[in-house]
Design a protein around this motif. Sequence first.
Motif, PDB file in Angstrom:
ATOM      1  N   MET A  23      20.663  34.309  54.105  1.00  8.83           N
ATOM      2  CA  MET A  23      21.418  33.374  53.292  1.00  8.83           C
ATOM      3  C   MET A  23      20.845  33.295  51.876  1.00  8.83           C
ATOM      4  SD  MET A  23      20.190  29.717  54.909  1.00  8.83           S
ATOM      5  CE  MET A  23      20.926  30.072  56.495  1.00  8.83           C
ATOM      6  N   PRO A  24      21.059  34.287  51.038  1.00  7.94           N
ATOM      7  CA  PRO A  24      20.519  34.309  49.694  1.00  7.94           C
ATOM      8  C   PRO A  24      21.109  33.207  48.835  1.00  7.94           C
ATOM      9  CG  PRO A  24      22.085  36.075  50.004  1.00  7.94           C
ATOM     10  CD  PRO A  24      21.909  35.453  51.323  1.00  7.94           C
ATOM     11  N   THR A  25      20.328  32.694  47.889  1.00  7.33           N
ATOM     12  CA  THR A  25      20.768  31.694  46.927  1.00  7.33           C
ATOM     13  C   THR A  25      20.342  32.118  45.543  1.00  7.33           C
ATOM     14  OG1 THR A  25      18.738  30.414  47.158  1.00  7.33           O
ATOM     15  CG2 THR A  25      20.531  29.872  48.663  1.00  7.33           C
ATOM     16  N   SER A  26      20.839  31.446  44.524  1.00 10.34           N
ATOM     17  CA  SER A  26      20.487  31.812  43.159  1.00 10.34           C
ATOM     18  C   SER A  26      19.110  31.281  42.783  1.00 10.34           C
ATOM     19  CB  SER A  26      21.543  31.259  42.176  1.00 10.34           C
ATOM     20  OG  SER A  26      21.624  29.848  42.315  1.00 10.34           O
ATOM     21  N   GLN A  27      18.610  30.275  43.512  1.00 10.14           N
ATOM     22  CA  GLN A  27      17.314  29.706  43.228  1.00 10.14           C
ATOM     23  C   GLN A  27      16.287  30.190  44.236  1.00 10.14           C
ATOM     24  OE1 GLN A  27      17.976  25.495  43.246  1.00 10.14           O
ATOM     25  NE2 GLN A  27      18.860  25.468  41.184  1.00 10.14           N
ATOM     26  N   LYS A  28      15.029  30.093  43.830  1.00 10.31           N
ATOM     27  CA  LYS A  28      13.956  30.508  44.734  1.00 10.31           C
ATOM     28  C   LYS A  28      13.889  29.537  45.907  1.00 10.31           C
ATOM     29  CE  LYS A  28       9.618  29.885  43.651  1.00 10.31           C
ATOM     30  NZ  LYS A  28       8.310  30.018  42.978  1.00 10.31           N
ATOM     31  N   PRO A  29      14.080  30.017  47.135  1.00 11.31           N
ATOM     32  CA  PRO A  29      14.052  29.113  48.286  1.00 11.31           C
ATOM     33  C   PRO A  29      12.634  28.644  48.599  1.00 11.31           C
ATOM     34  CG  PRO A  29      14.270  31.370  49.019  1.00 11.31           C
ATOM     35  CD  PRO A  29      14.356  31.408  47.518  1.00 11.31           C
ATOM     36  N   SER A  30      12.533  27.497  49.218  1.00  6.93           N
ATOM     37  CA  SER A  30      11.236  26.976  49.633  1.00  6.93           C
ATOM     38  C   SER A  30      10.837  27.601  50.965  1.00  6.93           C
ATOM     39  CB  SER A  30      11.307  25.451  49.775  1.00  6.93           C
ATOM     40  OG  SER A  30      12.156  25.104  50.859  1.00  6.93           O
ATOM     41  N   THR A  31       9.570  27.470  51.293  1.00  8.70           N
ATOM     42  CA  THR A  31       9.116  28.001  52.578  1.00  8.70           C
ATOM     43  C   THR A  31       9.766  27.250  53.731  1.00  8.70           C
ATOM     44  OG1 THR A  31       7.164  26.548  52.479  1.00  8.70           O
ATOM     45  CG2 THR A  31       6.900  28.805  51.673  1.00  8.70           C
ATOM     46  N   ALA A  32      10.057  25.964  53.528  1.00 11.30           N
ATOM     47  CA  ALA A  32      10.732  25.184  54.574  1.00 11.30           C
ATOM     48  C   ALA A  32      12.139  25.719  54.832  1.00 11.30           C
ATOM     49  CB  ALA A  32      10.795  23.714  54.171  1.00 11.30           C
ATOM     50  N   GLU A  33      12.826  26.162  53.785  1.00 14.21           N
ATOM     51  CA  GLU A  33      14.161  26.747  53.943  1.00 14.21           C
ATOM     52  C   GLU A  33      14.079  28.125  54.584  1.00 14.21           C
ATOM     53  OE1 GLU A  33      16.803  25.108  50.232  1.00 14.21           O
ATOM     54  OE2 GLU A  33      15.103  26.406  49.739  1.00 14.21           O
ATOM     55  N   LEU A  34      13.066  28.877  54.215  1.00 13.36           N
ATOM     56  CA  LEU A  34      12.922  30.238  54.711  1.00 13.36           C
ATOM     57  C   LEU A  34      12.513  30.294  56.178  1.00 13.36           C
ATOM     58  CD1 LEU A  34      11.090  31.788  51.647  1.00 13.36           C
ATOM     59  CD2 LEU A  34      13.205  32.678  52.613  1.00 13.36           C
ATOM     60  N   ARG A  35      11.607  29.429  56.574  1.00 13.96           N
ATOM     61  CA  ARG A  35      10.966  29.553  57.887  1.00 13.96           C
ATOM     62  C   ARG A  35      11.948  29.708  59.056  1.00 13.96           C
ATOM     63  NH1 ARG A  35       5.768  28.584  59.413  1.00 13.96           N
ATOM     64  NH2 ARG A  35       5.306  27.425  57.510  1.00 13.96           N
ATOM     65  N   PRO A  36      12.950  28.818  59.215  1.00 13.04           N
ATOM     66  CA  PRO A  36      13.823  28.970  60.394  1.00 13.04           C
ATOM     67  C   PRO A  36      14.655  30.243  60.388  1.00 13.04           C
ATOM     68  CG  PRO A  36      14.683  27.298  58.904  1.00 13.04           C
ATOM     69  CD  PRO A  36      13.318  27.650  58.401  1.00 13.04           C
ATOM     70  N   VAL A  37      14.846  30.833  59.198  1.00 15.90           N
ATOM     71  CA  VAL A  37      15.655  32.056  59.101  1.00 15.90           C
ATOM     72  C   VAL A  37      14.790  33.294  59.298  1.00 15.90           C
ATOM     73  CG1 VAL A  37      17.193  33.423  57.640  1.00 15.90           C
ATOM     74  CG2 VAL A  37      17.288  30.919  57.557  1.00 15.90           C
ATOM     75  N   VAL A  38      13.665  33.358  58.590  1.00 18.78           N
ATOM     76  CA  VAL A  38      12.840  34.568  58.635  1.00 18.78           C
ATOM     77  C   VAL A  38      11.879  34.575  59.823  1.00 18.78           C
ATOM     78  CG1 VAL A  38      12.999  34.792  56.134  1.00 18.78           C
ATOM     79  CG2 VAL A  38      10.998  33.679  57.113  1.00 18.78           C
ATOM     80  N   HIS A  39      11.589  33.388  60.373  1.00 19.56           N
ATOM     81  CA  HIS A  39      10.764  33.280  61.570  1.00 19.56           C
ATOM     82  C   HIS A  39      11.569  32.598  62.674  1.00 19.56           C
ATOM     83  CE1 HIS A  39       6.735  33.308  59.115  1.00 19.56           C
ATOM     84  NE2 HIS A  39       7.365  34.463  59.096  1.00 19.56           N
ATOM     85  N   PRO A  40      12.631  33.244  63.140  1.00 19.62           N
ATOM     86  CA  PRO A  40      13.438  32.622  64.193  1.00 19.62           C
ATOM     87  C   PRO A  40      12.616  32.445  65.463  1.00 19.62           C
ATOM     88  CG  PRO A  40      14.034  34.930  63.914  1.00 19.62           C
ATOM     89  CD  PRO A  40      13.123  34.584  62.782  1.00 19.62           C
ATOM     90  N   GLU A  41      13.085  31.576  66.320  1.00 20.20           N
ATOM     91  CA  GLU A  41      12.363  31.277  67.556  1.00 20.20           C
ATOM     92  C   GLU A  41      12.097  32.553  68.350  1.00 20.20           C
ATOM     93  OE1 GLU A  41      12.821  28.401  71.512  1.00 20.20           O
ATOM     94  OE2 GLU A  41      14.360  28.410  69.934  1.00 20.20           O
ATOM     95  N   GLY A  42      10.861  32.718  68.740  1.00 22.31           N
ATOM     96  CA  GLY A  42      10.480  33.870  69.553  1.00 22.31           C
ATOM     97  C   GLY A  42       9.854  35.014  68.785  1.00 22.31           C
ATOM     98  N   VAL A  43       9.972  35.010  67.450  1.00 14.26           N
ATOM     99  CA  VAL A  43       9.425  36.125  66.663  1.00 14.26           C
ATOM    100  C   VAL A  43       7.920  36.245  66.849  1.00 14.26           C
ATOM    101  CG1 VAL A  43       8.840  36.784  64.293  1.00 14.26           C
ATOM    102  CG2 VAL A  43      11.199  36.385  64.909  1.00 14.26           C
TER     103      VAL A  43
END
Length: 263
Positions: A1-21
């Motif tokens: 889910m790319p955005t025009s602004q730099k995402p925070s780690t809180a926004e990134l975590r559930p997407v890039v570290h999905p459950e089970g990774v």
Amino acid sequence: MPTSQKPSTAELRPVVHPEGVKDRRSGEHWAGRLYMREISLRCDPYLVNTRVTPNQLTHLMVVAGVLAGAALLLPGLLGAVLGAVLIQIYLLLDCVDGEVARWRGQTSITGVYLDRVGHYLSEAALLVGFGIRAADVFGAEGDTNWLWAFLGTLAALGAILIKAETDLVDVARARSGLPAVKEEAATPRSSGLALARKAAAALKFHRLVGGVEASLFILLLAVGDLIRGDLLLTRIGVVVLAAVAVLQTLLHLVSILASSRLK
């Protein structure tokens, strides 16, 4: 889910570290679970909205891994330190490429394939470099002994075969029209083999031929060699890694054949 602004780690975590990774028994390295996934998460905000593609990051991963093997050709502690640092960069890029792909929704079969090839090349290069280091090719006295280079190459071949044995399970299943293997199928059907597998997992000796573990082992031996003033410990280390690689290649093959992974 790319955005025009730099995402925070809180926004990134559930997407890039999905459950089970982080919990994948066969797919996540202990160093990733322990610290590298947290480091990569803090690198992701600076990469996800750039033009750098996940596959380009994978290419950089391969370069770092192969250079780690080349770095070992530098004599003394410098080569071992540089090799260990490059392997850490390799591991970081191995985490980041997949995380950027997940955030952008750009995961692909090509990316998975490049990642696997990168692991083959990088870990083999490190072990071959270790063997050449032990052979003292650039030694001042010119008494190169290629036996050590051969043993390092043997260790590299074993490391590649171990990975190939695992990957070929899915190849065999796919060609037979079966789905990818599930982790619970890795348990051997024989109680004796299951016990041996648990013992090996507890001792974790097989991990010595992995990139991260091997680089730290090599660095430790280099410190000992610096104290001693020779390459004795490095040469003992090459013998140990070659023996571990050969033994693990055979044991891993037996484990696969005795499990339900090919059923």
